[in-house]
Design a protein around this motif. Structure first.
Motif, PDB file in Angstrom:
ATOM      1  N   ARG A  64       1.139  -1.028  -0.282  1.00 51.85           N
ATOM      2  CA  ARG A  64      -0.269  -0.042  -0.317  1.00 51.85           C
ATOM      3  C   ARG A  64       0.543   1.478  -0.428  1.00 51.85           C
ATOM      4  NH1 ARG A  64      -4.962   1.133   1.997  1.00 51.85           N
ATOM      5  NH2 ARG A  64      -5.470  -0.726   1.543  1.00 51.85           N
ATOM      6  N   VAL A  79       0.816   7.377   6.565  1.00 51.26           N
ATOM      7  CA  VAL A  79       0.644   5.702   7.110  1.00 51.26           C
ATOM      8  C   VAL A  79       0.431   6.361   8.882  1.00 51.26           C
ATOM      9  CG1 VAL A  79       1.802   3.564   7.538  1.00 51.26           C
ATOM     10  CG2 VAL A  79       2.345   4.860   5.467  1.00 51.26           C
ATOM     11  N   LEU A 121      -5.594   3.566   7.879  1.00 56.46           N
ATOM     12  CA  LEU A 121      -4.568   3.100   7.028  1.00 56.46           C
ATOM     13  C   LEU A 121      -4.536   1.847   7.432  1.00 56.46           C
ATOM     14  CD1 LEU A 121      -3.563   3.126   3.816  1.00 56.46           C
ATOM     15  CD2 LEU A 121      -1.437   3.618   5.102  1.00 56.46           C
ATOM     16  N   ASP A 129      -7.659  -0.474   7.793  1.00 55.55           N
ATOM     17  CA  ASP A 129      -8.149  -1.008   6.511  1.00 55.55           C
ATOM     18  C   ASP A 129      -7.542  -1.604   5.639  1.00 55.55           C
ATOM     19  OD1 ASP A 129      -9.471  -0.193   3.655  1.00 55.55           O
ATOM     20  OD2 ASP A 129      -7.530   1.087   3.124  1.00 55.55           O
TER      21      ASP A 129
END
Length: 135
Positions: free
Chosen positions: A36, A46, A50, A53
């Protein structure tokens, strides 16, 4: 403590404890996070949102894969012998090989596995052989 630091600490503890399952899962999560981070067009920060997720997406992917495996796995797995048939097979092979000593279980299991590969599990054969030869 940030989630990323918790993942790192958990991975360290799992490696020290030789907990390969936990270490594997945490490594995969860290890999997904790195993917990611390095994804084309990602310029964000970050943070814990995140990470949550990423973890949620990975969890959803695993659940979907599990459901598909359970649905399709039955089709591809060979049908094994039921317990009664396996017990009679082990008894018959023990008689034909003349095995009566529990020390020869390995020989019996090897013979059954050689002749019925893919139809029986070695652990099940060993368990039944131990039961039969102890009696």
């Amino acid at each position: 403590m940030a989630i990323e630091q918790q993942l790192t600490d958990t991975l360290t503890q799992a490696i020290r404890a030789k907990d390969t399952r936990t270490a594997g899962v945490v490594r995969m999560l860290k890999t997904r996070l790195q993917e990611r981070r390095t994804a084309k067009g990602f310029t964000g920060q970050v943070d814990d949102a995140l990470l949550l997720d990423v973890i949620g997406a990975y969890r959803k992917q695993l659940q979907k894969a599990l459901a598909e495996y359970e649905k399709l796995g039955e089709r591809f797995l060979p049908r094994g012998l039921d317990v009664t048939a396996l017990r009679s097979l082990v008894q018959e092979r023990a008689r034909s090989l003349g095995i009566t000593d529990p020390k020869q279980i390995g020989r019996l299991v090897g013979d059954v596995m050689k002749t019925h590969k893919g139809q029986v599990d070695a652990a099940d054969v060993k368990k039944i052989a131990e039961e039969l030869l102890k009696a």
